[in-house]
Design an enzyme around this catalytic site. Structure first.
Site, mmCIF file in Angstrom:
data_model
loop_
_atom_site.group_PDB
_atom_site.id
_atom_site.type_symbol
_atom_site.label_atom_id
_atom_site.label_comp_id
_atom_site.label_asym_id
_atom_site.label_seq_id
_atom_site.Cartn_x
_atom_site.Cartn_y
_atom_site.Cartn_z
ATOM 1 C CB ALA A 1 -0.920 0.009 1.288
ATOM 2 C CB CYS A 2 2.042 3.699 -2.004
ATOM 3 S SG CYS A 2 1.364 3.555 -3.488
ATOM 4 C CG ASP A 3 0.465 8.510 0.206
ATOM 5 O OD1 ASP A 3 0.354 8.057 1.319
ATOM 6 O OD2 ASP A 3 1.557 9.249 0.162
ATOM 7 C CB VAL B 1 -2.989 4.062 2.929
ATOM 8 C CG1 VAL B 1 -1.458 3.653 2.703
ATOM 9 C CG2 VAL B 1 -3.127 5.567 2.522
#
Length: 241
Positions: free
Chosen positions: A182-184, A216
């Protein structure tokens, strides 16, 4: 503002010379072998890769090195002002290749020289500071400190991240069926990370594990393991609860 197709403002933050001087000083004069050996690799990433952030921990090891980076930047800006230099656009990433590539026609050599000036002045100031440094703080400690400062700057307290980590439920390796990177935005770094992990799992015969990437704010409820960066840890942990 652009004037005659170029602007000196594009040269302020993007000049890789100041950081180059600091890394060269560590490479040649650092008393700590780990730091000394890591400097050449960091220099390549900084100068050719354009990731200036990689030299920040080296400065945090000895804040006096801010004088070197400031001195190198000021010297370059004086040079640029005297010769009325500028770039046609912002070099991104801030590598020496992109920096020179954005030079207007006919000024490539002078733009390159501005980076050399910054590196030379920065090195001259940094060299004695590094040589006289007692090396109380390690590179690893400085890197961790930088991560904590970035987290706090984004409004994520380090204590919150550690508390969230302590509250996670352990999952046995044989029971893992779904991992989410997960990332922004759910693209970019998370997609690359998921691809790399998927290949590694396949290589060891764990084709039964599903590896996905997501933002996220959209982590699947059935994710058993979530891989994310520290700044987004608290937010991702909330999405999973």
């Amino acid at each position: 503002m652009l004037s005659a197709g170029k602007s000196i403002f594009y040269m302020i933050e993007t000049n890789p010379g100041a950081g180059t001087g600091v890394l060269l000083a560590y490479w040649l004069f650092s008393k700590d072998k780990v730091t000394k050996d890591s400097a050449p690799g960091a220099l390549i990433v900084h100068l050719l890769g354009g990731i200036h952030e990689i030299y920040f921990p080296y400065v945090l090891m000895n804040p006096l090195l801010l004088l070197a980076t400031i001195g190198g930047s000021v010297a370059a800006m004086i040079f640029n002002t005297l010769f009325k230099l500028g770039l046609a656009g912002p070099p991104s990433p801030g590598s020496i290749i992109a920096y020179v590539g954005m030079a207007p026609k006919g000024s490539t050599f002078m733009v390159l020289l501005s980076a050399v000036v910054a590196a030379a002045v920065s090195f001259v100031i940094a060299a004695p500071i590094v040589r006289l440094s007692n090396g109380k703080q390690s590179l690893a400690d400085s890197t961790e400190k930088m991560k904590e400062m970035k987290a706090e700057a984004k409004g994520v307290a380090v204590s919150e991240v550690k508390t969230a980590a302590d509250n996670l439920t352990a999952v046995a390796a044989e029971d893992v069926k779904k991992i989410v990177f997960a990332c922004d935005a759910g693209m970019g770094s998370s997609a690359m990370g998921a691809t790399v992990l998927r290949k590694k799992l396949t290589d060891v015969g764990r084709t039964d594990i599903e590896v996905q990437h997501a933002s996220v704010s959209e982590i699947p409820a059935d994710a058993q393991i979530v891989v994310t960066h520290q700044e987004a840890f608290s937010k991702s942990q909330k999405e999973c609860t």
